[in-house]
Design a protein around this motif. Sequence first.
Motif, PDB file in Angstrom:
ATOM      1  N   GLY A 192       5.387  27.437  31.107  1.00  0.00           N
ATOM      2  CA  GLY A 192       5.174  27.235  29.680  1.00  0.00           C
ATOM      3  C   GLY A 192       6.465  26.893  28.961  1.00  0.00           C
ATOM      4  O   GLY A 192       7.487  26.552  29.566  1.00  0.00           O
ATOM      5  N   SER A 193       6.441  27.023  27.653  1.00  0.00           N
ATOM      6  CA  SER A 193       7.582  26.653  26.820  1.00  0.00           C
ATOM      7  C   SER A 193       8.791  27.534  27.114  1.00  0.00           C
ATOM      8  O   SER A 193       8.680  28.752  27.236  1.00  0.00           O
ATOM      9  N   THR A 194       9.962  26.909  27.220  1.00  0.00           N
ATOM     10  CA  THR A 194      11.198  27.640  27.482  1.00  0.00           C
ATOM     11  C   THR A 194      11.954  27.881  26.174  1.00  0.00           C
ATOM     12  O   THR A 194      11.611  27.317  25.137  1.00  0.00           O
ATOM     13  N   LYS A 195      13.000  28.700  26.234  1.00  0.00           N
ATOM     14  CA  LYS A 195      13.830  28.941  25.048  1.00  0.00           C
ATOM     15  C   LYS A 195      14.479  27.650  24.566  1.00  0.00           C
ATOM     16  O   LYS A 195      14.610  27.419  23.365  1.00  0.00           O
ATOM     17  N   ALA A 196      14.878  26.799  25.529  1.00  0.00           N
ATOM     18  CA  ALA A 196      15.495  25.515  25.173  1.00  0.00           C
ATOM     19  C   ALA A 196      14.482  24.606  24.469  1.00  0.00           C
ATOM     20  O   ALA A 196      14.831  23.868  23.546  1.00  0.00           O
ATOM     21  N   ASP A 197      13.213  24.680  24.899  1.00  0.00           N
ATOM     22  CA  ASP A 197      12.157  23.896  24.243  1.00  0.00           C
ATOM     23  C   ASP A 197      11.985  24.344  22.798  1.00  0.00           C
ATOM     24  O   ASP A 197      11.900  23.525  21.875  1.00  0.00           O
ATOM     25  N   ASP A 198      11.911  25.653  22.614  1.00  0.00           N
ATOM     26  CA  ASP A 198      11.723  26.208  21.266  1.00  0.00           C
ATOM     27  C   ASP A 198      12.879  25.834  20.346  1.00  0.00           C
ATOM     28  O   ASP A 198      12.667  25.483  19.177  1.00  0.00           O
ATOM     29  N   LYS A 199      14.097  25.897  20.888  1.00  0.00           N
ATOM     30  CA  LYS A 199      15.270  25.534  20.085  1.00  0.00           C
ATOM     31  C   LYS A 199      15.220  24.059  19.699  1.00  0.00           C
ATOM     32  O   LYS A 199      15.563  23.688  18.574  1.00  0.00           O
ATOM     33  N   TYR A 200      14.781  23.223  20.644  1.00  0.00           N
ATOM     34  CA  TYR A 200      14.704  21.791  20.354  1.00  0.00           C
ATOM     35  C   TYR A 200      13.692  21.518  19.251  1.00  0.00           C
ATOM     36  O   TYR A 200      13.986  20.799  18.278  1.00  0.00           O
ATOM     37  N   TYR A 201      12.510  22.056  19.378  1.00  0.00           N
ATOM     38  CA  TYR A 201      11.473  21.817  18.375  1.00  0.00           C
ATOM     39  C   TYR A 201      11.851  22.384  17.009  1.00  0.00           C
ATOM     40  O   TYR A 201      11.400  21.884  15.973  1.00  0.00           O
TER      41      TYR A 201
END
Length: 227
Positions: A192-201
């Motif tokens: 699922g979504s990673t911490k890096a994904d969340d930061k990017y979005y």
Amino acid sequence: MKKILRQGILLFAAIIMFCNMTATDVKAATPYMKKMNVSWDLKPRKEITYKNRYVALGLRNESAKIVRYKKKSVGKKYKLTLKVRFECIKTIQNMTQEERDTFLEYDDGDGMIGDYNVVIADYKTGKSLYARNSYGVKAKCSYKTFRKKHFYSSDYMYDDSFVDSYATVTITYPKSYKNLCIGIGGSNSYHGSTKADDKYYDGRGSFKKTSFYNKKDKGVMHFMRIK
């Protein structure tokens, strides 16, 4: 003679310095997304094959298609609406029974298939346009299941349900803005979504650190520019 030689050395050093500065300027001027290892073949109403991570099996092909694409003028802005169809059920159906057994048996309770992703980014900076930005762009995305199918291992000891989904995307942006780009695809992580994904979005991270960027395989994400 020494004076001429010294002047020649200084001239050569100046030329080297100028070339280095020019190369640096060119590199700095290259748009961020142009440097990314992604496919630029996305088009409305054209089905594409992207790659997504499956537990125990690695990257596998899935399909997606922009089934609706509508752009209209609203004052000084454009409003763009897209509907994207994502399908993974066909991928599981097309597995051999041995592959499906391996896939289902490796369910660790923390995800089995990577997330679908719809990326809205600035071409020059690579920054996510879902986040608040200085370009006057607003974007939102929602997902809805349209097909669900249950699969079993050959011994019926393992089973799970999987879904195909639609993503509905709405973007408003100034008519003067020319750096809008849209990407759809999968992920390198089945958790699922990673911490890096969340930061990017959220507008705080970089695209190349997300789970949906693969510097070795441009088949994970497919992009197009909106001009």
